[in-house]
Design a protein around this motif. Sequence first.
Motif, PDB file in Angstrom:
ATOM      1  N   UNK A 245     -31.124 -16.923 -50.955  1.00 36.26           N
ATOM      2  CA  UNK A 245     -29.739 -17.276 -51.303  1.00 36.26           C
ATOM      3  C   UNK A 245     -29.079 -18.136 -50.233  1.00 36.26           C
ATOM      4  N   UNK A 246     -29.395 -17.845 -48.976  1.00 37.74           N
ATOM      5  CA  UNK A 246     -28.715 -18.569 -47.904  1.00 37.74           C
ATOM      6  C   UNK A 246     -29.485 -18.439 -46.604  1.00 37.74           C
ATOM      7  N   UNK A 247     -29.427 -19.503 -45.797  1.00 35.02           N
ATOM      8  CA  UNK A 247     -29.972 -19.483 -44.443  1.00 35.02           C
ATOM      9  C   UNK A 247     -28.799 -19.591 -43.477  1.00 35.02           C
ATOM     10  N   UNK A 248     -28.730 -18.641 -42.532  1.00 35.18           N
ATOM     11  CA  UNK A 248     -27.598 -18.603 -41.605  1.00 35.18           C
ATOM     12  C   UNK A 248     -28.087 -18.731 -40.163  1.00 35.18           C
ATOM     13  N   UNK A 249     -27.381 -19.528 -39.381  1.00 35.16           N
ATOM     14  CA  UNK A 249     -27.733 -19.756 -37.980  1.00 35.16           C
ATOM     15  C   UNK A 249     -26.947 -18.801 -37.081  1.00 35.16           C
ATOM     16  N   UNK A 250     -27.585 -18.291 -36.021  1.00 35.04           N
ATOM     17  CA  UNK A 250     -26.867 -17.398 -35.113  1.00 35.04           C
ATOM     18  C   UNK A 250     -25.851 -18.163 -34.269  1.00 35.04           C
ATOM     19  N   UNK A 251     -24.737 -17.520 -34.009  1.00 31.67           N
ATOM     20  CA  UNK A 251     -23.700 -18.123 -33.174  1.00 31.67           C
ATOM     21  C   UNK A 251     -23.126 -17.048 -32.254  1.00 31.67           C
ATOM     22  N   UNK A 252     -23.305 -17.271 -30.957  1.00 28.97           N
ATOM     23  CA  UNK A 252     -22.740 -16.336 -29.991  1.00 28.97           C
ATOM     24  C   UNK A 252     -21.248 -16.580 -29.889  1.00 28.97           C
ATOM     25  N   UNK A 253     -20.415 -15.555 -30.064  1.00 31.56           N
ATOM     26  CA  UNK A 253     -18.964 -15.767 -30.051  1.00 31.56           C
ATOM     27  C   UNK A 253     -18.452 -16.169 -28.675  1.00 31.56           C
ATOM     28  N   UNK A 254     -17.384 -16.948 -28.658  1.00 32.61           N
ATOM     29  CA  UNK A 254     -16.714 -17.299 -27.412  1.00 32.61           C
ATOM     30  C   UNK A 254     -16.047 -16.057 -26.833  1.00 32.61           C
ATOM     31  N   UNK A 255     -16.126 -15.916 -25.528  1.00 26.59           N
ATOM     32  CA  UNK A 255     -15.497 -14.759 -24.873  1.00 26.59           C
ATOM     33  C   UNK A 255     -14.047 -15.128 -24.586  1.00 26.59           C
ATOM     34  N   UNK A 256     -13.188 -14.821 -25.554  1.00 29.31           N
ATOM     35  CA  UNK A 256     -11.776 -15.172 -25.437  1.00 29.31           C
ATOM     36  C   UNK A 256     -10.920 -14.043 -25.995  1.00 29.31           C
ATOM     37  N   UNK A 257      -9.637 -14.329 -26.135  1.00 30.35           N
ATOM     38  CA  UNK A 257      -8.700 -13.311 -26.631  1.00 30.35           C
ATOM     39  C   UNK A 257      -9.102 -12.816 -28.018  1.00 30.35           C
ATOM     40  N   UNK A 258      -9.515 -13.755 -28.872  1.00 21.76           N
ATOM     41  CA  UNK A 258      -9.894 -13.387 -30.235  1.00 21.76           C
ATOM     42  C   UNK A 258     -11.111 -12.458 -30.229  1.00 21.76           C
ATOM     43  N   UNK A 259     -12.055 -12.744 -29.338  1.00 23.38           N
ATOM     44  CA  UNK A 259     -13.250 -11.903 -29.229  1.00 23.38           C
ATOM     45  C   UNK A 259     -12.857 -10.483 -28.815  1.00 23.38           C
ATOM     46  N   UNK A 260     -11.988 -10.369 -27.832  1.00 24.44           N
ATOM     47  CA  UNK A 260     -11.550  -9.050 -27.361  1.00 24.44           C
ATOM     48  C   UNK A 260     -10.847  -8.283 -28.477  1.00 24.44           C
ATOM     49  N   UNK A 261      -9.990  -8.977 -29.228  1.00 22.70           N
ATOM     50  CA  UNK A 261      -9.272  -8.309 -30.323  1.00 22.70           C
ATOM     51  C   UNK A 261     -10.238  -7.883 -31.426  1.00 22.70           C
ATOM     52  N   UNK A 262     -11.305  -8.678 -31.607  1.00 18.78           N
ATOM     53  CA  UNK A 262     -12.312  -8.307 -32.604  1.00 18.78           C
ATOM     54  C   UNK A 262     -13.041  -7.024 -32.236  1.00 18.78           C
ATOM     55  N   UNK A 263     -12.992  -6.663 -30.961  1.00 24.53           N
ATOM     56  CA  UNK A 263     -13.599  -5.406 -30.497  1.00 24.53           C
ATOM     57  C   UNK A 263     -12.600  -4.260 -30.504  1.00 24.53           C
ATOM     58  N   UNK A 264     -11.397  -4.536 -31.012  1.00 16.65           N
ATOM     59  CA  UNK A 264     -10.388  -3.486 -31.117  1.00 16.65           C
ATOM     60  C   UNK A 264      -9.513  -3.346 -29.886  1.00 16.65           C
ATOM     61  N   UNK A 265      -9.549  -4.359 -28.997  1.00 20.49           N
ATOM     62  CA  UNK A 265      -8.743  -4.293 -27.774  1.00 20.49           C
ATOM     63  C   UNK A 265      -7.544  -5.225 -27.881  1.00 20.49           C
ATOM     64  N   UNK A 266      -6.627  -5.074 -26.938  1.00 21.21           N
ATOM     65  CA  UNK A 266      -5.393  -5.854 -27.008  1.00 21.21           C
ATOM     66  C   UNK A 266      -5.558  -7.253 -26.431  1.00 21.21           C
ATOM     67  N   UNK A 267      -6.428  -7.393 -25.435  1.00 20.55           N
ATOM     68  CA  UNK A 267      -6.542  -8.692 -24.774  1.00 20.55           C
ATOM     69  C   UNK A 267      -7.866  -8.811 -24.040  1.00 20.55           C
ATOM     70  N   UNK A 268      -8.178 -10.038 -23.631  1.00 22.47           N
ATOM     71  CA  UNK A 268      -9.385 -10.278 -22.843  1.00 22.47           C
ATOM     72  C   UNK A 268      -9.257  -9.609 -21.481  1.00 22.47           C
ATOM     73  N   UNK A 269      -8.044  -9.587 -20.940  1.00 24.25           N
ATOM     74  CA  UNK A 269      -7.823  -8.928 -19.652  1.00 24.25           C
ATOM     75  C   UNK A 269      -8.179  -7.442 -19.724  1.00 24.25           C
ATOM     76  N   UNK A 270      -7.791  -6.798 -20.846  1.00 29.79           N
ATOM     77  CA  UNK A 270      -8.127  -5.381 -21.005  1.00 29.79           C
ATOM     78  C   UNK A 270      -9.640  -5.191 -21.102  1.00 29.79           C
ATOM     79  N   UNK A 271     -10.321  -6.099 -21.806  1.00 30.06           N
ATOM     80  CA  UNK A 271     -11.774  -6.016 -21.930  1.00 30.06           C
ATOM     81  C   UNK A 271     -12.430  -6.159 -20.566  1.00 30.06           C
ATOM     82  N   UNK A 272     -11.979  -7.127 -19.780  1.00 26.38           N
ATOM     83  CA  UNK A 272     -12.543  -7.316 -18.445  1.00 26.38           C
ATOM     84  C   UNK A 272     -12.302  -6.073 -17.581  1.00 26.38           C
TER      85      UNK A 272
END
Length: 445
Positions: A245-272
């Motif tokens: 049905x589909x071929x999908x390429x892997x993509x490593x996410x950027x380590x930014x605010x959006x990435x941190x929020x995607x992990x359920x955190x408030x900010x990249x600073x909190x993740x660090x």
Amino acid sequence: MEVTQTKAEGLSRTFEVKVTASELQAKLAQRIEEIRPQMKLKGFRPGKVPAAHVRKMYGRDLMGEMIDKLVNETNQKALEDNALRPAGQPAVKMDGDIEKVVKGEADLAYEMNIDIMPEFTPVEAASLKVTRPVADVTDEQIDESLKRIADQNIQYEPRAKTAKAKDGDAVVIDFVGKIDGVPFEGGAAEQQSVVLGSNRFIPGFEEQLVGVKTGEEKELNVSFPEDYQAANLAGKAAVFEVKVHEVRAPKTPEIDEEFAKGLGLESLEQLRGLVKDQLTAEHANASRSKAKRDLLDKLDEAHSFDLPPGMVNMEFEQIWQQLQREMDAGRVQDEEKKKPEDELKAEYRKIAERRVRLGLVLAEMGRISDVRITEQEVNQALIREARQYPGQEREVVQFFQKNPNAMAQLRAPIYEDKVVDHILSVATVEETQVSREDLFKEDDA
């Protein structure tokens, strides 16, 4: 009752114990009188069961229980009368026919062997000098950890319809597996995502999907492994009809605010900050482990005394059995395997002696310093142990509660750690700055 010491060699003691048959019968009669008032048997008023009837019905069982209790009491009395500190449970060897003893036809006679604790004065904790290596948590280490987190959260995005699937891509497929042209149970799926190279499917399945395109249909010829978990499929050749049905390429996410929020955190600073806290805890644990190893080495060097042979033998047997299991599982280095058995046993007996010596030293230092563990600490350890067996927590707790030896094994490392922490708090501890690599480098055995 007669208790006679017959042998005293090193830390081993042997006693001969004798209780006459008449004394046993007197104790049995006393025991019967103790329980008669509470007995309720059909045909007798409560508490009025004749002693002779109780003896006839339950005399053998009562005598057996009484002998067990008497042996324990006699052993304890022998130790107390001779001011001996036992280094383990006594070994009891019965003399004569125990059945005759139970029936009241013979004296109770047995031999009790016991190892006693050595007499020694432990080194003063305040006189010890211990090295504790420490390592700072750097920004580079935090960045490396964040990259690993990002790698573990790879996302996949569609490739062009004409693009061929590569190793590492995710391919969304429908498939139907057949053996001799007949579909088999569990061999079909729709919209299944397969990451090529993940080795989650049987050998040959993912490899044959490399190069497929969106919309392509293909047959995969594979064979189930001989040791496959489903016996009806093991070793059999199969054909999987696949639609891509589909071929999908892997993509490593950027380590930014959006990435941190995607992990359920408030900010990249909190993740660090969380990553730094985790690395700091790892460093602290490794640092303490190194300091403990140095402390144990210093304690081993500072003490030399006779060891209870029974404790050494028991420790050696545990180590040797573990080594045999490791060898059977193929987890022992070739260099170790090539050594003659006698040489290996000599090496591991030295390890057993070191463990016993250190255990005795720590126990004595803990006793002198009045180090104790609380029931809360034991209960927390029991809960942690039970959680390792999801769905069986209650059975695990009950097992420990009903087995004093198992509970003792649970308490031992808690006590040891508290004694070690106490000694480290009193000793002179010198911190030395090292790299993270050196901090986590394994010590030589």
